[in-house]
Design an enzyme around this catalytic site. Structure first.
Site, PDB file in Angstrom:
ATOM      1  N   TYR A 125     -12.278  12.326  -4.910  1.00 42.20           N
ATOM      2  CA  TYR A 125     -11.357  12.105  -6.039  1.00 42.20           C
ATOM      3  C   TYR A 125     -10.812  13.427  -6.567  1.00 42.20           C
ATOM      4  O   TYR A 125      -9.601  13.613  -6.686  1.00 42.20           O
ATOM      5  CB  TYR A 125     -12.113  11.352  -7.130  1.00 42.20           C
ATOM      6  CG  TYR A 125     -11.289  10.954  -8.339  1.00 42.20           C
ATOM      7  CD1 TYR A 125     -10.235  10.056  -8.226  1.00 42.20           C
ATOM      8  CD2 TYR A 125     -11.592  11.456  -9.608  1.00 42.20           C
ATOM      9  CE1 TYR A 125      -9.495   9.664  -9.353  1.00 42.20           C
ATOM     10  CE2 TYR A 125     -10.863  11.077 -10.724  1.00 42.20           C
ATOM     11  CZ  TYR A 125      -9.819  10.184 -10.593  1.00 42.20           C
ATOM     12  OH  TYR A 125      -9.103   9.816 -11.713  1.00 42.20           O
ATOM     13  N   ALA A 147      -0.175  11.078 -12.020  1.00 40.72           N
ATOM     14  CA  ALA A 147      -1.415  10.977 -12.789  1.00 40.72           C
ATOM     15  C   ALA A 147      -2.496  11.821 -12.139  1.00 40.72           C
ATOM     16  O   ALA A 147      -3.062  11.457 -11.109  1.00 40.72           O
ATOM     17  CB  ALA A 147      -1.863   9.519 -12.873  1.00 40.72           C
ATOM     18  N   ASP A 181       0.865  -1.179   0.000  1.00 43.14           N
ATOM     19  CA  ASP A 181       0.000   0.000   0.000  1.00 43.14           C
ATOM     20  C   ASP A 181       0.904   1.233   0.000  1.00 43.14           C
ATOM     21  O   ASP A 181       1.666   1.446   0.950  1.00 43.14           O
ATOM     22  CB  ASP A 181      -0.876  -0.046   1.263  1.00 43.14           C
ATOM     23  CG  ASP A 181      -1.843   1.126   1.354  1.00 43.14           C
ATOM     24  OD1 ASP A 181      -1.675   2.112   0.596  1.00 43.14           O
ATOM     25  OD2 ASP A 181      -2.765   1.054   2.181  1.00 43.14           O
ATOM     26  N   ARG A 239     -17.694   2.121 -14.954  1.00 39.60           N
ATOM     27  CA  ARG A 239     -17.517   3.175 -15.950  1.00 39.60           C
ATOM     28  C   ARG A 239     -18.337   2.843 -17.198  1.00 39.60           C
ATOM     29  O   ARG A 239     -18.696   1.691 -17.451  1.00 39.60           O
ATOM     30  CB  ARG A 239     -16.032   3.355 -16.277  1.00 39.60           C
ATOM     31  CG  ARG A 239     -15.303   4.014 -15.129  1.00 39.60           C
ATOM     32  CD  ARG A 239     -13.860   4.338 -15.440  1.00 39.60           C
ATOM     33  NE  ARG A 239     -12.953   3.261 -15.087  1.00 39.60           N
ATOM     34  CZ  ARG A 239     -11.643   3.416 -14.979  1.00 39.60           C
ATOM     35  NH1 ARG A 239     -11.088   4.592 -15.181  1.00 39.60           N
ATOM     36  NH2 ARG A 239     -10.876   2.390 -14.660  1.00 39.60           N
ATOM     37  N   LYS A 296      -6.906  14.742  -6.206  1.00 39.81           N
ATOM     38  CA  LYS A 296      -6.028  14.994  -7.349  1.00 39.81           C
ATOM     39  C   LYS A 296      -5.570  16.451  -7.383  1.00 39.81           C
ATOM     40  O   LYS A 296      -4.465  16.742  -7.830  1.00 39.81           O
ATOM     41  CB  LYS A 296      -6.745  14.616  -8.647  1.00 39.81           C
ATOM     42  CG  LYS A 296      -6.996  13.109  -8.789  1.00 39.81           C
ATOM     43  CD  LYS A 296      -5.709  12.306  -8.955  1.00 39.81           C
ATOM     44  CE  LYS A 296      -6.008  10.851  -9.310  1.00 39.81           C
ATOM     45  NZ  LYS A 296      -4.794  10.042  -9.508  1.00 39.81           N
ATOM     46  N   SER A 304      -4.404   4.892  -7.714  1.00 43.77           N
ATOM     47  CA  SER A 304      -5.596   5.596  -7.217  1.00 43.77           C
ATOM     48  C   SER A 304      -6.825   4.958  -7.847  1.00 43.77           C
ATOM     49  O   SER A 304      -6.809   4.656  -9.042  1.00 43.77           O
ATOM     50  CB  SER A 304      -5.597   7.079  -7.627  1.00 43.77           C
ATOM     51  OG  SER A 304      -6.878   7.657  -7.358  1.00 43.77           O
TER      52      SER A 304
HETATM   53  P1  NAD Z   1      -7.457   1.378 -11.895  1.00 44.24           P
HETATM   54  O1  NAD Z   1      -8.377   1.406 -10.737  1.00 44.24           O
HETATM   55  O2  NAD Z   1      -7.644   0.321 -12.915  1.00 44.24           O
HETATM   56  O3  NAD Z   1      -5.938   1.320 -11.415  1.00 44.24           O
HETATM   57  C1  NAD Z   1      -5.485   1.933 -10.242  1.00 44.24           C
HETATM   58  C2  NAD Z   1      -4.529   0.987  -9.550  1.00 44.24           C
HETATM   59  O4  NAD Z   1      -4.026   1.621  -8.359  1.00 44.24           O
HETATM   60  C3  NAD Z   1      -5.189  -0.321  -9.093  1.00 44.24           C
HETATM   61  O5  NAD Z   1      -4.428  -1.431  -9.530  1.00 44.24           O
HETATM   62  C4  NAD Z   1      -5.209  -0.208  -7.574  1.00 44.24           C
HETATM   63  O6  NAD Z   1      -5.176  -1.458  -6.932  1.00 44.24           O
HETATM   64  C5  NAD Z   1      -3.986   0.644  -7.330  1.00 44.24           C
HETATM   65  N1  NAD Z   1      -3.993   1.322  -6.035  1.00 44.24           N
HETATM   66  C6  NAD Z   1      -4.973   2.116  -5.521  1.00 44.24           C
HETATM   67  N2  NAD Z   1      -4.624   2.540  -4.302  1.00 44.24           N
HETATM   68  C7  NAD Z   1      -3.393   2.034  -4.030  1.00 44.24           C
HETATM   69  C8  NAD Z   1      -2.508   2.123  -2.934  1.00 44.24           C
HETATM   70  N3  NAD Z   1      -2.827   2.818  -1.821  1.00 44.24           N
HETATM   71  N4  NAD Z   1      -1.325   1.460  -2.979  1.00 44.24           N
HETATM   72  C9  NAD Z   1      -1.000   0.734  -4.083  1.00 44.24           C
HETATM   73  N5  NAD Z   1      -1.801   0.621  -5.171  1.00 44.24           N
HETATM   74  C10 NAD Z   1      -2.987   1.262  -5.142  1.00 44.24           C
HETATM   75  O7  NAD Z   1      -7.550   2.830 -12.568  1.00 44.24           O
HETATM   76  P2  NAD Z   1      -6.977   3.356 -13.967  1.00 44.24           P
HETATM   77  O8  NAD Z   1      -8.122   3.688 -14.829  1.00 44.24           O
HETATM   78  O9  NAD Z   1      -5.926   2.446 -14.473  1.00 44.24           O
HETATM   79  O10 NAD Z   1      -6.325   4.742 -13.511  1.00 44.24           O
HETATM   80  C11 NAD Z   1      -4.929   4.852 -13.264  1.00 44.24           C
HETATM   81  C12 NAD Z   1      -4.586   6.284 -12.886  1.00 44.24           C
HETATM   82  O11 NAD Z   1      -4.941   7.170 -13.948  1.00 44.24           O
HETATM   83  C13 NAD Z   1      -5.297   6.790 -11.632  1.00 44.24           C
HETATM   84  O12 NAD Z   1      -4.401   7.593 -10.887  1.00 44.24           O
HETATM   85  C14 NAD Z   1      -6.414   7.637 -12.175  1.00 44.24           C
HETATM   86  O13 NAD Z   1      -6.795   8.663 -11.287  1.00 44.24           O
HETATM   87  C15 NAD Z   1      -5.786   8.188 -13.455  1.00 44.24           C
HETATM   88  N6  NAD Z   1      -6.832   8.522 -14.443  1.00 44.24           N
HETATM   89  C16 NAD Z   1      -7.462   7.558 -15.146  1.00 44.24           C
HETATM   90  C17 NAD Z   1      -8.449   7.898 -16.058  1.00 44.24           C
HETATM   91  C18 NAD Z   1      -9.160   6.865 -16.897  1.00 44.24           C
HETATM   92  O14 NAD Z   1     -10.010   7.231 -17.712  1.00 44.24           O
HETATM   93  N7  NAD Z   1      -8.872   5.584 -16.799  1.00 44.24           N
HETATM   94  C19 NAD Z   1      -8.814   9.245 -16.230  1.00 44.24           C
HETATM   95  C20 NAD Z   1      -8.174  10.195 -15.442  1.00 44.24           C
HETATM   96  C21 NAD Z   1      -7.171   9.841 -14.562  1.00 44.24           C
HETATM   97  N1  UDP Z   2     -22.615   6.548 -17.660  1.00 40.62           N
HETATM   98  C1  UDP Z   2     -23.746   6.024 -18.277  1.00 40.62           C
HETATM   99  N2  UDP Z   2     -24.011   4.700 -18.095  1.00 40.62           N
HETATM  100  C2  UDP Z   2     -23.221   3.881 -17.347  1.00 40.62           C
HETATM  101  C3  UDP Z   2     -22.067   4.432 -16.754  1.00 40.62           C
HETATM  102  C4  UDP Z   2     -21.810   5.774 -16.926  1.00 40.62           C
HETATM  103  O1  UDP Z   2     -24.497   6.733 -18.956  1.00 40.62           O
HETATM  104  O2  UDP Z   2     -23.551   2.685 -17.245  1.00 40.62           O
HETATM  105  C5  UDP Z   2     -22.312   7.983 -17.908  1.00 40.62           C
HETATM  106  C6  UDP Z   2     -21.892   8.784 -16.685  1.00 40.62           C
HETATM  107  O3  UDP Z   2     -23.035   9.307 -16.005  1.00 40.62           O
HETATM  108  C7  UDP Z   2     -21.037   9.869 -17.314  1.00 40.62           C
HETATM  109  C8  UDP Z   2     -20.383   9.165 -18.506  1.00 40.62           C
HETATM  110  O4  UDP Z   2     -21.212   8.035 -18.794  1.00 40.62           O
HETATM  111  O5  UDP Z   2     -21.850  10.916 -17.796  1.00 40.62           O
HETATM  112  C9  UDP Z   2     -18.962   8.703 -18.227  1.00 40.62           C
HETATM  113  O6  UDP Z   2     -18.974   7.998 -17.009  1.00 40.62           O
HETATM  114  P1  UDP Z   2     -17.722   7.195 -16.436  1.00 40.62           P
HETATM  115  O7  UDP Z   2     -18.138   6.616 -15.130  1.00 40.62           O
HETATM  116  O8  UDP Z   2     -17.181   6.277 -17.454  1.00 40.62           O
HETATM  117  O9  UDP Z   2     -16.601   8.310 -16.234  1.00 40.62           O
HETATM  118  P2  UDP Z   2     -16.638   9.831 -15.749  1.00 40.62           P
HETATM  119  O10 UDP Z   2     -16.359  10.617 -16.957  1.00 40.62           O
HETATM  120  O11 UDP Z   2     -17.957  10.156 -15.141  1.00 40.62           O
HETATM  121  O12 UDP Z   2     -15.542   9.868 -14.739  1.00 40.62           O
END
Ligand code: NAD
Ligand code: UDP
Length: 312
Positions: free
Chosen positions: A147, A116, A58, A188, A151, A77
């Site tokens: 969240y 990130a 962690d 999502r 961030k 995260s």
């Molecule tokens: P995810 O949930 O798939 O991956 C996050 C990973 O972080 C997981 O494997 C989780 O177990 C690990 N984690 C969380 N807390 C932890 C801790 N305290 N110690 C060790 N590991 C920990 O999410 P993701 O979509 O892969 O996102 C990755 C990063 O990108 C995040 O920081 C997220 O905020 C950022 N991000 C993602 C998106 C997106 O659309 N996927 C958009 C904006 C920002």
């Molecule tokens: N959303 C939706 N149906 C679902 C899940 C999400 O219509 O089953 C919508 C949600 O309300 C948002 C957009 O899709 O307007 C993207 O949601 P997501 O959770 O993927 O990411 P967000 O951009 O909100 O972080």
């Protein structure tokens, strides 16, 4: 890409793709994850590689990394609204305490650290598309604040370490990213609708579906992360695909691509759901030459293939 890199959150969706790419580019990777929202399955292709090391820990409790590092990607995260509603305190702690722990590792190892951040720092934006100069419209006590504010703190503490210690930080604000290895049930829109379409279940559109998002395929995003870490620029940089689409249109497109007969149903819009989101990526395009290349149809087809295989 030479050297040894630390990836926090490497068992997650984006982190695991990043580890794959770094190894493919010839780097060594140390991955730290506590599986809060990640999956062991995501490490399957990584674990056999002799240049890959996994530490289950962690980040909030602190991590000790032996040996030199060429750079750090701090990706840990929860990222999905459903996940951070479930783990609000963990989300705040990884963004704050966990982030400071990683900044200290970067200081000790004397290496650049990419953090990130997210488009959520812009909240429910009043400026459209969002440029890095926009300060945002965040509800500090709403359900998403655990969240968004985590961030925003991540960015603030990173800037403080940069100003006080001259730490080479790299800030990226990631916009909606999708692709294979998103967790079924992470809530999502992409995994939800892909699985619903493939199973012939109703596609759940929240609200009237007029809210917009701009979806970036994970391979493009990973290229952007590596480009930003390698450059001598602290950012912040928006990373995302600027092609904007309403959620309803997205559902219709997905239905067509999956050749699904599912109906579209409308469910209540979650509180503070941003009405529009589209990155202005001029800064990263002009300074670093990064532009996403994978269109929605191509990326969604690959994502549907992944979810199809997961069902069989
Ligand atoms: P995810 O949930 O798939 O991956 C996050 C990973 O972080 C997981 O494997 C989780 O177990 C690990 N984690 C969380 N807390 C932890 C801790 N305290 N110690 C060790 N590991 C920990 O999410 P993701 O979509 O892969 O996102 C990755 C990063 O990108 C995040 O920081 C997220 O905020 C950022 N991000 C993602 C998106 C997106 O659309 N996927 C958009 C904006 C920002
Ligand atoms: N959303 C939706 N149906 C679902 C899940 C999400 O219509 O089953 C919508 C949600 O309300 C948002 C957009 O899709 O307007 C993207 O949601 P997501 O959770 O993927 O990411 P967000 O951009 O909100 O972080």
């Amino acid at each position: 890409m030479n050297g040894r890199f630390l990836v926090t959150g490497g068992a997650g969706f984006i982190g695991s793709h990043l580890c794959d790419r770094l190894l493919a580019d010839g780097a060594s990777v140390v991955c730290v994850d506590n599986f809060l929202t990640g999956q062991r399955e995501n490490l399957k292709t990584l674990s056999p590689n002799k240049n890959f090391q996994f530490i289950e820990a962690d980040v909030v409790k602190g991590v000790e990394i032996a040996g030199a590092l060429a750079g750090i990607f701090h990706m840990a995260s929860p990222a999905s609204p459903v996940d951070y509603y479930k783990y609000p305190i963990e989300t705040l702690r990884i963004g704050s305490i966990g982030t400071e722990n990683i900044l200290k590792v970067a200081l000790e190892k004397d290496c650049p650290v990419l953090l990130a951040s997210t488009s959520e720092v812009y909240g429910d934006p009043l400026e459209h598309p969002q440029k890095e100069t926009y300060w945002g419209n965040v509800n500090p006590i709403g359900p998403r604040s655990c969240y968004d504010e985590a961030k925003r703190y991540l960015e603030a503490i990173a800037m403080a370490y940069h100003r006080v210690h001259q730490l080479p930080i790299r800030l990226v604000r990631i916009f909606n990213t999708y692709g294979p290895r998103m967790r079924a049930g992470d809530g999502r829109v992409v995994p939800n609708l892909c699985l619903q379409a493939l199973k012939g279940e109703p596609l759940t559109v929240y609200g009237d579906g007029s809210q917009t998002r701009s979806f970036c395929f994970v391979d493009d995003l990973v290229s952007g992360l590596i480009k930003v870490l390698s450059a001598n620029e602290i950012g912040p940089f928006n990373l995302g695909n600027p092609t904007e689409i309403t959620v309803l249109k997205f559902a219709e497109e997905l239905k067509r691509l999956a050749a699904s007969r599912s109906e579209i149903v409308f469910e209540p819009l979650p509180q503070d759901d941003p009405k529009m989101r589209k990155p202005d990526i001029t800064k990263v395009q002009t300074k670093l030459g990064w532009t996403p290349g994978v269109g929605l149809e191509q990326g969604l087809s690959k994502t549907l293939d992944f979810f199809r295989a997961s069902l069989s």
